[in-house]
Motif scaffolding. Structure first.
Motif, mmCIF file in Angstrom:
data_model
loop_
_atom_site.group_PDB
_atom_site.id
_atom_site.type_symbol
_atom_site.label_atom_id
_atom_site.label_comp_id
_atom_site.label_asym_id
_atom_site.label_seq_id
_atom_site.Cartn_x
_atom_site.Cartn_y
_atom_site.Cartn_z
ATOM 1 N N VAL A 131 0.803 -1.007 0.052
ATOM 2 C CA VAL A 131 0.007 -0.170 -0.041
ATOM 3 C C VAL A 131 0.763 1.283 0.163
ATOM 4 O O VAL A 131 0.623 2.147 -0.641
ATOM 5 N N MET A 132 1.844 1.200 0.902
ATOM 6 C CA MET A 132 2.742 2.420 0.838
ATOM 7 C C MET A 132 3.593 2.494 -0.254
ATOM 8 O O MET A 132 3.763 3.781 -0.761
ATOM 9 N N GLN A 133 4.014 1.418 -0.812
ATOM 10 C CA GLN A 133 4.802 1.622 -2.120
ATOM 11 C C GLN A 133 3.992 2.016 -3.072
ATOM 12 O O GLN A 133 4.374 3.045 -3.907
ATOM 13 N N GLY A 134 2.736 1.609 -3.194
ATOM 14 C CA GLY A 134 1.997 2.329 -4.189
ATOM 15 C C GLY A 134 1.566 3.516 -4.297
ATOM 16 O O GLY A 134 1.534 4.348 -5.208
ATOM 17 N N ALA A 135 1.516 4.065 -2.905
ATOM 18 C CA ALA A 135 0.981 5.269 -2.579
ATOM 19 C C ALA A 135 2.296 6.259 -2.793
ATOM 20 O O ALA A 135 2.232 7.286 -3.572
ATOM 21 N N VAL A 136 3.449 5.887 -2.635
ATOM 22 C CA VAL A 136 4.875 6.554 -2.857
ATOM 23 C C VAL A 136 4.973 6.610 -4.604
ATOM 24 O O VAL A 136 4.996 7.648 -5.098
ATOM 25 N N ILE A 137 4.612 5.535 -5.147
ATOM 26 C CA ILE A 137 5.022 5.521 -6.456
ATOM 27 C C ILE A 137 3.838 6.210 -7.169
ATOM 28 O O ILE A 137 4.178 7.358 -8.238
ATOM 29 N N ALA A 138 2.764 6.346 -6.881
ATOM 30 C CA ALA A 138 1.568 7.015 -7.395
ATOM 31 C C ALA A 138 1.727 8.641 -7.386
ATOM 32 O O ALA A 138 1.434 9.547 -8.141
ATOM 33 N N SER A 139 2.328 8.950 -6.022
ATOM 34 C CA SER A 139 2.553 10.483 -5.702
ATOM 35 C C SER A 139 3.890 10.852 -6.667
ATOM 36 O O SER A 139 3.576 11.998 -7.054
ATOM 37 N N LEU A 140 4.722 10.193 -6.659
ATOM 38 C CA LEU A 140 5.890 10.436 -7.648
ATOM 39 C C LEU A 140 5.313 10.684 -8.966
ATOM 40 O O LEU A 140 5.837 11.522 -9.608
ATOM 41 N N ALA A 141 4.592 9.708 -9.207
ATOM 42 C CA ALA A 141 4.054 9.825 -10.972
ATOM 43 C C ALA A 141 3.215 11.098 -10.926
ATOM 44 O O ALA A 141 3.450 11.816 -12.295
ATOM 45 N N THR A 142 2.479 11.226 -9.983
ATOM 46 C CA THR A 142 1.537 12.584 -9.974
ATOM 47 C C THR A 142 2.465 13.683 -10.083
ATOM 48 O O THR A 142 2.111 14.730 -10.837
ATOM 49 N N THR A 143 3.261 13.814 -9.360
ATOM 50 C CA THR A 143 4.278 15.088 -9.219
ATOM 51 C C THR A 143 5.187 15.278 -10.664
ATOM 52 O O THR A 143 5.189 16.350 -11.049
ATOM 53 N N LEU A 144 5.531 14.077 -11.158
ATOM 54 C CA LEU A 144 6.405 14.128 -12.419
ATOM 55 C C LEU A 144 5.229 14.546 -13.525
ATOM 56 O O LEU A 144 5.646 15.565 -14.345
ATOM 57 N N ALA A 145 4.021 14.039 -13.462
ATOM 58 C CA ALA A 145 2.961 14.862 -14.477
ATOM 59 C C ALA A 145 2.593 15.933 -14.267
ATOM 60 O O ALA A 145 2.734 16.920 -15.445
ATOM 61 N N ARG A 146 2.507 16.640 -13.231
ATOM 62 C CA ARG A 146 2.399 17.935 -12.821
ATOM 63 C C ARG A 146 3.673 18.770 -13.478
ATOM 64 O O ARG A 146 3.581 19.912 -14.000
ATOM 65 N N ALA A 147 4.849 18.259 -13.011
ATOM 66 C CA ALA A 147 5.900 19.068 -13.498
ATOM 67 C C ALA A 147 6.024 19.273 -14.979
ATOM 68 O O ALA A 147 6.462 20.227 -15.645
ATOM 69 N N VAL A 148 5.751 17.997 -15.830
ATOM 70 C CA VAL A 148 5.793 17.940 -17.361
ATOM 71 C C VAL A 148 4.598 18.931 -17.765
ATOM 72 O O VAL A 148 4.954 19.537 -18.665
ATOM 73 N N PHE A 149 3.432 18.750 -16.970
ATOM 74 C CA PHE A 149 2.418 19.978 -17.603
ATOM 75 C C PHE A 149 2.805 21.307 -17.334
ATOM 76 O O PHE A 149 2.672 22.114 -18.257
ATOM 77 N N GLN A 150 3.443 21.776 -16.253
ATOM 78 C CA GLN A 150 3.844 23.047 -15.866
ATOM 79 C C GLN A 150 4.961 23.479 -16.963
ATOM 80 O O GLN A 150 4.937 24.521 -17.541
ATOM 81 N N LEU A 151 5.948 22.698 -17.402
ATOM 82 C CA LEU A 151 6.759 23.011 -18.122
ATOM 83 C C LEU A 151 6.128 23.048 -19.760
ATOM 84 O O LEU A 151 6.474 23.990 -20.268
ATOM 85 N N SER A 152 5.469 22.104 -19.874
ATOM 86 C CA SER A 152 4.666 22.318 -21.310
ATOM 87 C C SER A 152 3.994 23.682 -21.323
ATOM 88 O O SER A 152 3.885 24.304 -22.419
ATOM 89 N N ARG A 153 3.276 23.929 -20.417
ATOM 90 C CA ARG A 153 2.471 25.110 -20.054
ATOM 91 C C ARG A 153 3.144 26.335 -20.313
ATOM 92 O O ARG A 153 2.833 27.213 -21.148
#
Length: 532
Positions: A494-516
Motif C-alpha cells: 500500500v505504501m509503495q503504491g502510494a509513493v509511486i503514485a505520488s511521484l508519478a503525479t508530481t512528475l506529471a504535474r511538472a511535465v504539464f507546467q513545463l509544457s504550459r
C-alpha cells in the motif's frame, strides 16, 4: 529509535511524501489492520515464553493414550515433547521403514539416499528447547551462502547476513536422530510402528477408531487394506504433505468438523532427480551451489561427509529434457552442454545411476482452513495443514513451530485436549494459510516473484526504518508470525503504491507546467508564423 517513534516524528514534519505514507497507514487501519501489529511483530505468548517447549512439566489432564499418525520430523518432535510432559502409551505410525543409524557414514555419505532439508533459526530454536540441538547439529553441514551461476554462466558468491547459520541435513538422517533420541530416552513412553499407515478414521463417543494397514513409500493410501483396528482417545495428524491421510480426510468430510482442505492447481510443476557431487579440497563446502539453464535448475547442498546432494529440477511436460535425463550418454552430454561448471565433480557411475532413477515430484500448494482440530479428539499439524514446495526451507521449520504452539496450548490447559486443541487452532490456522499464500507468490514468474523482490529491496534501502526487507528475508525472522508477515507486506505494498503514485503525479504535474510555460507558447508562435 523504534519504527513507531520514527513514524511519529516524520508525521510532524508533514512533507508531501510523508503525508502520502501517513495516509497509507491510516488506510490500513481503516481496513481493519491494526497499525502496531503490522509495524511490529505481535508478542504472542508462545514467542515470549521461548523456553516453554523445553519444560518437563507433567500434564495432569493428559489422556491415557494417543496415536501420532506420521513418523517424520513433525510427528517425532511431537512424541518427544509429549513424553517430556508425562504422556505414556504414545504410538507413532510411520508408513516408511526404519531409517539407518544416523552415524552410519557408509549410508549417509551416499548423496542418493535422500534430499536435504535446511534448518533455519525457527527450527534450531525448537531443537534447543527439546534438548536435541547438539545431536542434530552433529550430523549437519553448515551453509553460509550461495554460489550461483546465472543464465550468463558467470558465478556469483553471496554470503548470507543472518544471525544464525543455516544447518543442512538429509531428511531421513534427521528422522534417524529423532528416532534414536526416543529409543534412548523415551522408549517406555513412546513406541514407533514402521510400515504402518492409517487407512481409515472414525470419530466415535468411545474415541477415535483408526484402521491400520501395511504400507511403504510406494503404496497408495487410498487403496491400502486394513489389517487391524485401534481406538484411542486422541490422534495427532502429522502425516506429511500428502493431505490424503485418513485423519485429514475424515476431518474434511465430517459434517460436525469445520476443517476444510484447500488445494491449488500445480501451475508451475517440477520433477527432480538427484546426483552426488564431489568438490575438490580448495572449494568451499559451506555453500549452496546453484545453476539455471533453459528452464532447468540444479541445486546442490552439502552433507556432513562433504559430498553435495545435487537436485536437478525440470518441468514434467518438457519431454525432450526428461528423455535426455533418462539415458547415461545423453545425460552426460546434457551436463557438458548445460552445466559444464559441474562436470569435473560428477562420477560416471553416478550419472548412470541418475539416468536409471525415477523422477520425483514436488508437492502442490495446499492448506487447511477454519479448524485444525476435531474437538479434543484430533488435531493436525505440519505439512498436513500447510503444504509448500521446498524452495526456501519453510517445511520442517514451520512444522516444528506448529509443535511449539500446540505444546504451549497443552501446557496452559494442563494436558486437557478439549481446551488445548481449539486454542491451538485459534493461534495457528491463520498462519497456516498465510505461509502457503506467501510461498505461492514465490512460485510465479517475474511479476509475482522477481519484481516484488526488486521493489522491496529498493524501498528498504531508501527507508529501512519504514519499509521491511523482501518477503523471503522476512520469513527468516522467527519473531514474526506468518500472518503478521503477510499483513506487514500488504502494508508495504500500500505504501509503495502510494509513493509511486505520488511521484508519478508530481512528475506529471511538472511535465504539464513545463509544457504550459514553454511548449504551448512555442506551438502558438509557430502556428501564428505559419498562418502569416
Amino acid at each position: 529509535m523504534t519504527r513507531t517513534c520514527t513514524t511519529t516524528s516524520m508525521r510532524a514534519r508533514a512533507s508531501p511524501r510523508t503525508r502520502v505514507l501517513s495516509n497509507a497507514r491510516r488506510e490500513a487501519t481503516t481496513r481493519g489492520i491494526n497499525r502496531r501489529s503490522v509495524l511490529q511483530p505481535r508478542q504472542q505468548g508462545w514467542r515470549v515464553a521461548r523456553g516453554a517447549l523445553g519444560d518437563d512439566a507433567t500434564h495432569a489432564k493428559r489422556p491415557a493414550s494417543a496415536v501420532i499418525v506420521g513418523g517424520g520430523p513433525t510427528g517425532l518432535a511431537t512424541a518427544i515433547a509429549l513424553a517430556r510432559r508425562g504422556w505414556t502409551n504414545v504410538e507413532v505410525w510411520e508408513r516408511l521403514q526404519k531409517p539407518a543409524p544416523s552415524a552410519d557414514t557408509s549410508v549417509w555419505g551416499d548423496a542418493k539416499r535422500s534430499y536435504n532439508v535446511g534448518l533455519s533459526g525457527r527450527g534450531q530454536s525448537v531443537l534447543k528447547d527439546l534438548d536435541l540441538f547438539d545431536e542434530v547439529i552433529d550430523k549437519c553441514a553448515v551453509v553460509k551462502g550461495r554460489m550461483d551461476w546465472g543464465p550468463d554462466g558467470e558465478p556469483k558468491e553471496r554470503l548470507a547476513n543472518k544471525t544464525y547459520d543455516t544447518q543442512v541435513i538429509q531428511r531421513d538422517r534427521l528422522v534417524s536422530v529423532l528416532v534414536e533420541a526416543i529409543e534412548k530416552k523415551y522408549s517406555d513412553k513412546v513406541s514407533i510402528m514402521y510400515n504402518v499407515a492409517a487407512v481409515d478414521c472414525e470419530f466415535t463417543e468411545e474415541g477415535v477408531k483408526l484402521e491400520r494397514g501395511p504400507c511403504d513409500d510406494t503404496c497408495d493410501l487410498a487403496a491400502a487394506v486394513s489389517v487391524g483396528t485401534t481406538t484411542t482417545p486422541v490422534v495427532f495428524g502429522a502425516e506429511g504433505n500428502t493431505m490424503r491421510s485418513a485423519v485429514v480426510r475424515e476431518m474434511d468430510e465430517n459434517k460436525s468438523c469445520r476443517t476444510k482442505i484447500v488445494k491449488f492447481p500445480n501451475k508451475n510443476a517440477r520433477v527432480y532427480k538427484t546426483i552426488p557431487l564431489y568438490l575438490p579440497s580448495h572449494m568451499r563446502k559451506d555453500l549452496n551451489y546453484s545453476a539455471r539453464k533453459g528452464g532447468v535448475a540444479l541445486e546442490c547442498l552439502p552433507t556432513k561427509e562433504g559430498v553435495l546432494v545435487g537436485i536437478m529440477l525440470v518441468k514434467p511436460d518438457d519431454e525432450e529434457t526428461c528423455t535426455k535425463l533418462s539415458s547415461k550418454d545423453s545425460l552426460k552430454q546434457f551436463f557438458q552442454q548445460e552445466f559444464p561448471m559441474f562436470v569435473d565433480y560428477i562420477r560416471d557411475e553416478d550419472i548412470e545411476d541418475m539416468a536409471k532413477s525415477k523422477f520425483f515430484g514436488l508437492p502442490s500448494f495446499g492448506y487447511v482452513e477454519k479448524s485444525l482440530n476435531m474437538g479434543g479428539q484430533a488435531v493436525l499439524l505440519g505439512d498436513s495443514i500447510h503444504t509448500v514446495k521446498p524452495y526456501f526451507g519453510l517445511g520442517v521449520n514451520s512444522a516444528w513451530e506448529d509443535v511449539r504452539i500446540l505444546i504451549d496450548s497443552l501446557d496452559k490447559a494442563d494436558g486437557d485436549t478439549n481446551v488445548a486443541f481449539p486454542e491451538y487452532t485459534k493461534k495457528r490456522v491463520a498462519d497456516a494459510k498465510a505461509l502457503v499464500t506467501l510461498s505461492r507468490s514465490f512460485d510465479g514468474g517475474f511479476l509475482t516473484f522477481v519484481l516484488p523482490l526488486i521493489v522491496d529491496s529498493i524501498f528498504n534501502k531508501i527507508a529501512p526504518w519504514l519499509f521491511m526487507p523482501n518477503t523471503i528475508q522476512m520469513l527468516q525472522k522467527e519473531e514474526w508470525s506468518f500472518s503478521d508477515i503477510e499483513k506487514r507486506k500488504w502494508l508495504d505494498r500500500v505504501m509503495q503504491g502510494a509513493v509511486i503514485a505520488s511521484l508519478a503525479t508530481t512528475l506529471a504535474r511538472a511535465v504539464f507546467q513545463l509544457s504550459r510555460q514553454f511548449l504551448f507558447p512555442f506551438i502558438v508562435r509557430t502556428l501564428a508564423r505559419g498562418g502569416a
